[in-house]
Design an enzyme around this catalytic site. Structure first.
Site, PDB file in Angstrom:
ATOM      1  N   CYS A   9      50.046 -25.433-110.516  1.00 24.62           N
ATOM      2  CA  CYS A   9      50.980 -25.163-111.618  1.00 24.62           C
ATOM      3  C   CYS A   9      50.340 -24.300-112.697  1.00 24.62           C
ATOM      4  O   CYS A   9      51.014 -23.492-113.337  1.00 24.62           O
ATOM      5  CB  CYS A   9      51.491 -26.467-112.209  1.00 24.62           C
ATOM      6  SG  CYS A   9      52.686 -27.278-111.137  1.00 24.62           S
ATOM      7  N   ASN A  53      59.918 -32.738-111.117  1.00 24.71           N
ATOM      8  CA  ASN A  53      59.341 -32.690-109.762  1.00 24.71           C
ATOM      9  C   ASN A  53      60.344 -33.111-108.695  1.00 24.71           C
ATOM     10  O   ASN A  53      61.144 -34.022-108.894  1.00 24.71           O
ATOM     11  CB  ASN A  53      58.052 -33.515-109.669  1.00 24.71           C
ATOM     12  CG  ASN A  53      58.178 -34.944-110.146  1.00 24.71           C
ATOM     13  OD1 ASN A  53      58.966 -35.251-111.020  1.00 24.71           O
ATOM     14  ND2 ASN A  53      57.383 -35.818-109.565  1.00 24.71           N
ATOM     15  N   GLU A  55      56.406 -28.331-113.399  1.00 31.79           N
ATOM     16  CA  GLU A  55      56.105 -27.063-114.067  1.00 31.79           C
ATOM     17  C   GLU A  55      56.514 -25.880-113.186  1.00 31.79           C
ATOM     18  O   GLU A  55      57.026 -24.867-113.669  1.00 31.79           O
ATOM     19  CB  GLU A  55      54.605 -26.950-114.383  1.00 31.79           C
ATOM     20  CG  GLU A  55      54.055 -28.085-115.245  1.00 31.79           C
ATOM     21  CD  GLU A  55      53.511 -29.237-114.416  1.00 31.79           C
ATOM     22  OE1 GLU A  55      54.159 -29.641-113.434  1.00 31.79           O
ATOM     23  OE2 GLU A  55      52.426 -29.738-114.762  1.00 31.79           O
TER      24      GLU A  55
HETATM   25  N1  THU Z   1      53.272 -33.536-110.393  1.00 29.80           N
HETATM   26  C1  THU Z   1      53.911 -32.637-111.204  1.00 29.80           C
HETATM   27  O1  THU Z   1      55.140 -32.540-111.185  1.00 29.80           O
HETATM   28  N2  THU Z   1      53.156 -31.860-112.013  1.00 29.80           N
HETATM   29  C2  THU Z   1      51.798 -31.917-112.098  1.00 29.80           C
HETATM   30  O2  THU Z   1      51.204 -31.091-112.769  1.00 29.80           O
HETATM   31  C3  THU Z   1      51.064 -32.969-111.393  1.00 29.80           C
HETATM   32  C4  THU Z   1      51.832 -33.701-110.352  1.00 29.80           C
HETATM   33  C5  THU Z   1      54.081 -34.357-109.493  1.00 29.80           C
HETATM   34  C6  THU Z   1      53.900 -34.033-108.028  1.00 29.80           C
HETATM   35  C7  THU Z   1      54.316 -35.336-107.380  1.00 29.80           C
HETATM   36  O3  THU Z   1      55.733 -35.329-107.217  1.00 29.80           O
HETATM   37  C8  THU Z   1      53.963 -36.394-108.396  1.00 29.80           C
HETATM   38  O4  THU Z   1      53.731 -35.723-109.629  1.00 29.80           O
HETATM   39  C9  THU Z   1      52.720 -37.199-108.043  1.00 29.80           C
HETATM   40  O5  THU Z   1      51.657 -36.362-107.752  1.00 29.80           O
END
Ligand code: THU
Length: 142
Positions: A98, A46, A59
């Site tokens: 995602c 992320n 994702e």
């Molecule tokens: N996040 C993801 O990378 N994937 C997910 O499916 C859920 C949330 C990240 C987004 C943000 O940077 C952090 O987790 C907190 O929400």
């Protein structure tokens, strides 16, 4: 049910990807790893932004990375990891956006990938079609 060595390796790849997370605002590093039928693994993590709402999920970054490499088919397994010391330790499941982004790549190749949702003590294995039933996809626009 125990995981295969390939599944364990994919989870490890997701964990490794999370080490490059840029998540200073949530302090919630996420890793994603995509396994293709030819054995290739593509990862993502992320990437947050000072304008909070512009955060990119792990994702989504992994799918963008794979598609930028030309991949359009063969998505077989997805592993997602989060920080094990946050929340209740329940397996992390892909957010709604995602799920839709993953569905595009899966649908292009006609696969229904297994999604390994990694928790503190449990790995929940679900099909993408279970996470996103009745998905809207490229076929609707054909
Ligand atoms: N996040 C993801 O990378 N994937 C997910 O499916 C859920 C949330 C990240 C987004 C943000 O940077 C952090 O987790 C907190 O929400």
């Amino acid at each position: 049910m125990s995981l295969s060595n390939a599944d364990e390796a994919l989870i490890e790849a997701a964990r490794k990807a999370a080490q490059s997370s840029y998540s200073p605002y949530s302090d919630y590093p996420v890793g994603a790893a995509l396994q293709f039928e030819d054995g290739t693994i593509v990862t993502g993590t992320n990437i947050e932004n000072a304008s909070y709402g512009l955060a990119l999920c792990a994702e989504t970054v992994a799918v963008a990375q794979a598609m930028a490499q030309g991949k359009r088919s063969g998505l077989e397994v997805v592993a997602v990891t989060g920080p094990i010391d946050r929340g209740d330790g329940a397996p992390i499941t892909p957010c709604g956006r995602c799920r839709q982004v993953l569905n595009e790549l899966a649908a292009l190749g006609g696969t229904d990938p297994r999604v390994l949702c990694v928790g503190k003590e449990e790995v929940r294995v679900v099909l993408l079609s279970e996470l996103l039933p009745h998905a809207f996809g490229p076929d609707h626009l054909a």
